[in-house]
Motif scaffolding. Sequence first.
Motif, PDB file in Angstrom:
ATOM      1  N   ASP A 275      50.917  32.479  32.150  1.00  0.00           N
ATOM      2  CA  ASP A 275      50.511  31.755  33.533  1.00  0.00           C
ATOM      3  C   ASP A 275      50.629  32.715  34.675  1.00  0.00           C
ATOM      4  OD1 ASP A 275      50.075  29.305  32.285  1.00  0.00           O
ATOM      5  OD2 ASP A 275      51.911  28.407  32.730  1.00  0.00           O
ATOM      6  N   PHE A 276      51.663  33.461  34.357  1.00  0.00           N
ATOM      7  CA  PHE A 276      52.046  34.593  35.538  1.00  0.00           C
ATOM      8  C   PHE A 276      50.702  35.579  35.532  1.00  0.00           C
ATOM      9  CE2 PHE A 276      54.425  38.733  36.532  1.00  0.00           C
ATOM     10  CZ  PHE A 276      54.407  38.481  37.959  1.00  0.00           C
ATOM     11  N   LEU A 277      50.426  36.042  34.385  1.00  0.00           N
ATOM     12  CA  LEU A 277      49.282  37.126  34.532  1.00  0.00           C
ATOM     13  C   LEU A 277      47.950  36.712  35.069  1.00  0.00           C
ATOM     14  CD1 LEU A 277      48.603  39.903  33.632  1.00  0.00           C
ATOM     15  CD2 LEU A 277      47.837  39.158  31.482  1.00  0.00           C
ATOM     16  N   ARG A 278      47.688  35.278  34.683  1.00  0.00           N
ATOM     17  CA  ARG A 278      46.378  34.574  35.004  1.00  0.00           C
ATOM     18  C   ARG A 278      46.640  34.557  36.781  1.00  0.00           C
ATOM     19  NH1 ARG A 278      46.223  32.108  29.701  1.00  0.00           N
ATOM     20  NH2 ARG A 278      44.298  33.186  28.782  1.00  0.00           N
ATOM     21  N   TYR A 279      47.801  33.965  36.966  1.00  0.00           N
ATOM     22  CA  TYR A 279      47.840  33.736  38.558  1.00  0.00           C
ATOM     23  C   TYR A 279      47.850  34.974  39.389  1.00  0.00           C
ATOM     24  CZ  TYR A 279      50.515  31.988  42.726  1.00  0.00           C
ATOM     25  OH  TYR A 279      50.750  31.294  43.940  1.00  0.00           O
ATOM     26  N   LEU A 280      48.298  36.220  38.930  1.00  0.00           N
ATOM     27  CA  LEU A 280      48.250  37.504  39.543  1.00  0.00           C
ATOM     28  C   LEU A 280      46.741  37.735  39.624  1.00  0.00           C
ATOM     29  CD1 LEU A 280      51.055  39.505  38.448  1.00  0.00           C
ATOM     30  CD2 LEU A 280      50.990  38.166  40.519  1.00  0.00           C
ATOM     31  N   LEU A 285      41.553  38.640  42.586  1.00  0.00           N
ATOM     32  CA  LEU A 285      40.008  38.552  42.637  1.00  0.00           C
ATOM     33  C   LEU A 285      39.753  37.862  43.890  1.00  0.00           C
ATOM     34  CD1 LEU A 285      39.475  37.474  39.193  1.00  0.00           C
ATOM     35  CD2 LEU A 285      38.748  39.498  39.984  1.00  0.00           C
ATOM     36  N   SER A 286      40.452  36.854  44.543  1.00  0.00           N
ATOM     37  CA  SER A 286      39.984  36.034  45.751  1.00  0.00           C
ATOM     38  C   SER A 286      40.562  37.185  47.006  1.00  0.00           C
ATOM     39  CB  SER A 286      41.009  35.023  45.855  1.00  0.00           C
ATOM     40  OG  SER A 286      40.656  33.932  44.583  1.00  0.00           O
ATOM     41  N   GLN A 309      37.474  38.091  32.569  1.00  0.00           N
ATOM     42  CA  GLN A 309      37.613  37.725  31.422  1.00  0.00           C
ATOM     43  C   GLN A 309      39.040  37.375  30.730  1.00  0.00           C
ATOM     44  OE1 GLN A 309      37.075  40.950  28.332  1.00  0.00           O
ATOM     45  NE2 GLN A 309      36.881  39.767  26.587  1.00  0.00           N
ATOM     46  N   VAL A 310      40.230  38.064  31.226  1.00  0.00           N
ATOM     47  CA  VAL A 310      41.365  37.898  31.082  1.00  0.00           C
ATOM     48  C   VAL A 310      41.869  36.461  31.639  1.00  0.00           C
ATOM     49  CG1 VAL A 310      43.975  38.637  31.617  1.00  0.00           C
ATOM     50  CG2 VAL A 310      42.071  40.272  30.891  1.00  0.00           C
ATOM     51  N   VAL A 311      41.358  36.166  32.824  1.00  0.00           N
ATOM     52  CA  VAL A 311      41.472  34.738  33.301  1.00  0.00           C
ATOM     53  C   VAL A 311      41.027  33.693  32.597  1.00  0.00           C
ATOM     54  CG1 VAL A 311      41.130  33.382  35.303  1.00  0.00           C
ATOM     55  CG2 VAL A 311      41.851  35.590  35.918  1.00  0.00           C
ATOM     56  N   ASN A 312      39.646  33.916  32.077  1.00  0.00           N
ATOM     57  CA  ASN A 312      39.209  32.773  31.268  1.00  0.00           C
ATOM     58  C   ASN A 312      39.162  32.722  29.880  1.00  0.00           C
ATOM     59  OD1 ASN A 312      37.609  32.053  33.945  1.00  0.00           O
ATOM     60  ND2 ASN A 312      36.026  33.634  33.577  1.00  0.00           N
ATOM     61  N   PRO A 360      42.736  38.433  25.358  1.00  0.00           N
ATOM     62  CA  PRO A 360      44.130  38.485  25.478  1.00  0.00           C
ATOM     63  C   PRO A 360      45.082  38.069  24.175  1.00  0.00           C
ATOM     64  CG  PRO A 360      43.574  37.571  27.231  1.00  0.00           C
ATOM     65  CD  PRO A 360      42.345  37.538  26.480  1.00  0.00           C
ATOM     66  N   VAL A 361      45.992  38.653  23.700  1.00  0.00           N
ATOM     67  CA  VAL A 361      46.616  38.459  22.240  1.00  0.00           C
ATOM     68  C   VAL A 361      48.176  38.478  22.590  1.00  0.00           C
ATOM     69  CG1 VAL A 361      46.991  39.122  19.802  1.00  0.00           C
ATOM     70  CG2 VAL A 361      44.820  39.575  20.967  1.00  0.00           C
TER      71      VAL A 361
END
Length: 404
Positions: A275-280, A285-286, A309-312, A360-361
């Motif tokens: 959650d943290f990585l995707r939030y950042l 990106l915005s 790609q990491v987000v999606n 991501p893994v």
Amino acid sequence: MEKLDSSIFLKKKILTLFKEPTSYINKELQVNGWVKTLRKQSQFSFLEINDGSHINNLQIILNSSIPHYASLLETLVVGSSVSIKGLLKTSPAKGQAFEMEAITIKQYGTSTSNYPLQKKRHTLEFLRTIPHLRPRTNTMGAMLRIRNRLAFATHNFFQEKGFLYVHTPIITPSDCEGHGEMFQITSLDMNHLPTKKNSNEIDQSKDFFSRQAYLTVSGQLNAEAAACAMGDVYTFGPTFRAENSHTTRHLAEFWMIEPEIAFADLKDDMDLAEDFLRYLIRDILSNCTSDLEFFEKFYEKELTAKLQQVVNAKSVRISYEEALKILVASNKQFEYKVEDGLDLQSEHERYLTEQHFNSPVIVYNYPKIIKPFYMKANSDNKTVAAMDMLVPGIGEIIGGSQRE
């Protein structure tokens, strides 16, 4: 009563003008900044300035009717600091939507003809020799703006989730990680170190803390104690490592984010990391589009697509044992051995994320012999409840564990 000047110039950052150009067309504005380029002509000149708020410069048109025009052209050089009042106009030039027509220009400081940051690309090695000027470059400016946004988003993320921000000591007598690669600090005179009576051993009792002290490698142990009283907490501050390893992955000083979750297990830890990585990433990106485009052009092709790609992409979660089987079955000739009981290297992590899964893994349940003492032992007494989050292009980006 003193009559006020009816001409009010709105002081604006260049960032604001690029965000909302139509709102300020034909408005009287004041912008401050530093000269990036100057093209001198007899009747008018073109000046570009930047105030650090945006990757792009603002073009200023200097007309010869401006007060002290001729003398200004003698002293205005790249690097000069200026304050300009003028009208924002739509630009007929290709590639820019607007420019400013100067009414007055005030010069605060000039520069020299041998100012080192001319209009060309400079190597990062060269920039190391002029640290006081580095922030004026596009590369360092973009990095500082993105880093600022990431710090802001970090606090937003944890505050929204109800975490408490705690400040842990920077000076400490303990080595949290147990590696011993720490910077020692002292108040003693290194040229006249006190020694114990009848011995060459340094008398630590004469030092400031009466014992050895170091710069912290991690605020984790203090954060754990806070979590046992306050619940979910996080630290975000400078940490120091005295590893004598000169690679792009090792820094002597860096800022580290360390959350501690009360009443949680390894799954909660993995969920939080994702959650943290995707939030950042979503946040930059915005909010850092122009800076990301700059890095994509000069440093990392398709950077935005890789971040997206990491987000999606759905993260894959595999055990350390499963990771070893995948690496062995690949029949790929790695530089470092793939063997049970050895930690995964960057090349192994990048194979898993970039070639095998293309996502991501998260690798979990590592052998306890390669992990620190505070990680919770699993029931097999061979592994610990630890995890590393790996992403394409980098490898490990977040590490965590269940504590005991």
